[in-house]
Design an enzyme around this catalytic site. Structure first.
Site, short mmCIF file in Angstrom:
data_model
loop_
_atom_site.label_atom_id
_atom_site.label_comp_id
_atom_site.label_asym_id
_atom_site.label_seq_id
_atom_site.Cartn_x
_atom_site.Cartn_y
_atom_site.Cartn_z
CG HIS A 1 4.40 -11.89 16.88
ND1 HIS A 1 3.29 -11.51 17.62
CD2 HIS A 1 4.08 -13.08 16.35
CE1 HIS A 1 2.37 -12.44 17.54
NE2 HIS A 1 2.82 -13.42 16.77
CG ASP B 1 2.56 -8.33 19.09
OD1 ASP B 1 3.33 -7.93 18.19
OD2 ASP B 1 2.34 -9.53 19.29
CB SER C 1 0.10 -14.61 15.27
OG SER C 1 0.47 -15.42 16.35
#
Length: 413
Positions: free
Chosen positions: A142, A172, A251
Site C-alpha cells: 500500500h 501486503d 508503514s
C-alpha cells in the site's frame, strides 16, 4: 539722639561682611573634604554587611570572566557506559546498527487536469528496509500502490528512483530496487525469528512517521497471532500486535528485537484518528522470509491452491440450494484432471444465476481445512496462505448431509 556715629556703622558693616565670607569658606572646605574620593565612597556603599573575614571569602570565590573558556571535563568510555541503563544502551545500539538501513519512500502518481492533460502529483509515502547490498528494499504494497514513480531517500539525504521487483497483496509486502552507485556500501537489516517472540518482549520500530526520517519508538509485543484485514482487503494471519508508536509513514519500516534483527514489518494501526493509539500491527518475519524468497525467485508468491471454482455462501443461496449448513464455501466447479478432482472433490451439477454471476449448486461445501473452520472466503484464503504447491491438506466437506474428509494435494496458484 544718635547712638552710633557714621564711622562706627561703616566699621560694623565691614566686620559683618568679613565674618560672612569666613563662614562661607569654612563650610565649602568641609564639604569638599567629605568627597575627596568618590569611587571609594561608592565601594563603601556596596560593601556587604559582613565582617572583614567573611568579605574576604566572598571575594575569593567569585567566578572569573574566563571560566566559560575552559574545556569540559573529559569523560572516559567506562563513565559514558555508566550514564545509561542497560535498556537505553540496547536502544542506542539498535539505532546505530539499523537506522542507516531504513529508507524514506515517496511516490508520484499520474493525475489529470480539467482538460484531461496528465501531470504528476505526490502519492503515498512510507518506509522501507534495505535487505540486500544490491539495493533491494522491503516495504508494504500500500506504500507504492498505484505509483508512477517511486523514490527512495537514504540516511544521507541522497535520493534514487526505484523499480518494483514484485509484490504480494495477500501479505501486503513488496520488494523494490534502486541502483546504488559504484563503490557504495549499503547497510542492511537481517531477518529475525518471529516464531520465538513472546508477549511482553520489548521491540523497536524505526521509520519515517509524518516525514520525520528515521524516527525510533519502543514498546512491547502486546499480542501474537492476530488475523488482521489489511488495506488491500486481505486477511493476514499471525500478525504481531505492538504498543510501539506506529504512525502514518511508519508503514513498511522494520519492527526490531533488541539485537537489531527484523522480526516484523510495520503495516497498519487501529485508530479513530489515523495516528498512534497504542495498537499497531506488523507482518511477522516468518511470512516475510517466504514472500521475499518467492518474489526474488519467481516474481510472485507460489501458494498452493485447490484447483476449483468456489462461491461464498449466504442465507439466500443456502435456502435456494436446500443446504443443511449455515456457512461455508460452495464448490461450483472442479478443474478437470486436477489434483482436487483426483482426490475426490465434487463440483455442482445445476447452473443458477445470482444477480450478475452464474455458478453451479449441488456440489460439496467446504467447512474446514486443516482444523481451521471455513466460514468466509477470508478464512479459506487464510487456511491456504502458508501452503505451497504439492502440499497436502485435510479438507472436511458437507456432502449429502454428511461430513466427508478428503486429503487434497494443492496445485500452483
Amino acid at each position: 539722639m544718635k547712638l552710633y556715629s557714621r564711622g562706627q556703622l561703616i566699621i560694623v558693616s565691614i566686620c559683618a561682611v568679613v565674618c560672612a565670607c569666613l563662614l562661607t569658606c569654612f563650610i565649602t572646605l568641609k564639604v569638599s573634604g567629605k568627597n575627596v574620593n568618590p569611587s571609594e565612597n561608592q565601594e563603601n556603599q556596596n560593601e556587604l554587611p559582613v565582617d572583614s573575614e567573611e568579605k574576604k571569602d566572598v571575594l575569593e570565590n567569585q567566578y572569573e570572566p574566563d571560566i566559560l573558556q575552559k574545556n569540559p571535563v573529559t569523560i572516559t568510555n567506562q563513565e559514558v557506559s555508566e550514564l545509561y541503563s542497560k535498556e537505553e544502551q540496547q536502544n542506542i545500539n539498535v539505532y546505530e546498527i539499523c537506522n542507516e538501513a531504513v529508507v524514506n519512500i515517496n511516490t508520484k502518481v499520474v493525475a489529470y487536469d480539467w482538460f484531461l492533460n496528465p501531470y504528476a502529483e505526490d502519492g503515498g509515502s512510507g518506509s522501507g528496509s534495505i535487505i540486500d547490498k544490491r539495493g533491494y528494499i522491503l516495504t508494504n504494497v500500500h506504500v507504492i500502490n498505484g505509483a508512477d514513480k517511486i523514490y527512495v531517500s537514504l540516511f544521507d539525504g541522497t535520493q534514487y528512483e526505484a523499480k518494483v521487483v514484485g509484490y504480494d497483496l495477500d501479505s501486503d509486502l513488496a520488494i523494490i530496487k534502486f541502483e546504488p552507485e559504484t563503490g557504495m556500501e549499503l547497510k542492511t537489516i537481517s531477518f529475525g525469528d518471529s516464531t520465538a517472540l513472546k508477549v511482553g518482549q520489548r521491540v523497536i520500530a524505526i521509520g519515517n512517521p509524518f516525514g520525520l526520517e528515521r524516527t525510533m519508538t519502543t514498546g512491547i509485543v502486546s499480542s501474537l497471532g492476530r488475523p488482521i484485514q489489511n488495506s488491500n482487503n486481505r486477511i493476514i494471519r499471525n500478525m504481531i500486535q505492538t504498543d510501539a508508536a506506529i504512525n502514518p509513514g511508519n508503514s513498511g519500516g522494520p519492527l526490531l528485537d533488541t539485537t537489531g534483527k527484523m522480526v516484523g514489518i510495520n503495516t497498519s494501526i487501529v485508530s479513530s484518528s489515523n495516528s498512534s493509539a497504542g495498537v499497531g500491527f506488523a507482518v511477522p518475519s516468518e511470512t516475510a522470509v517466504r514472500v521475499v524468497s518467492d518474489l526474488l525467485n519467481y516474481g510472485k508468491v507460489m501458494r498452493g491452491t485447490i484447483d476449483a471454482k468456489i462461491v461464498q455462501l449466504n442465507r439466500r443461496i443456502i435456502q435456494y440450494a436446500g443446504l443443511d449448513v449455515s456457512s461455508g464455501i460452495l464448490v461450483s466447479e472442479v478443474t478437470k484432471g486436477g489434483f482436487a478432482e483426483k482426490c475426490g472433490l465434487k463440483g455442482g451439477t445445476e447452473t443458477v444465476r445470482y444477480y450478475s454471476s452464474r455458478f453451479n449448486i449441488g456440489g460439496d461445501v467446504i467447512t474446514q481445512i486443516d482444523n481451521i473452520q471455513i466460514v468466509t472466503l477470508a478464512d479459506y484464503y487464510l487456511a491456504l496462505e502458508s501452503k505451497k504447491p504439492g502440499d497436502e491438506v485435510t479438507v472436511i466437506v458437507r456432502r449429502n448431509r454428511q461430513d466427508v474428509e478428503l486429503k487434497i494435494t494443492l496445485s500452483e496458484n
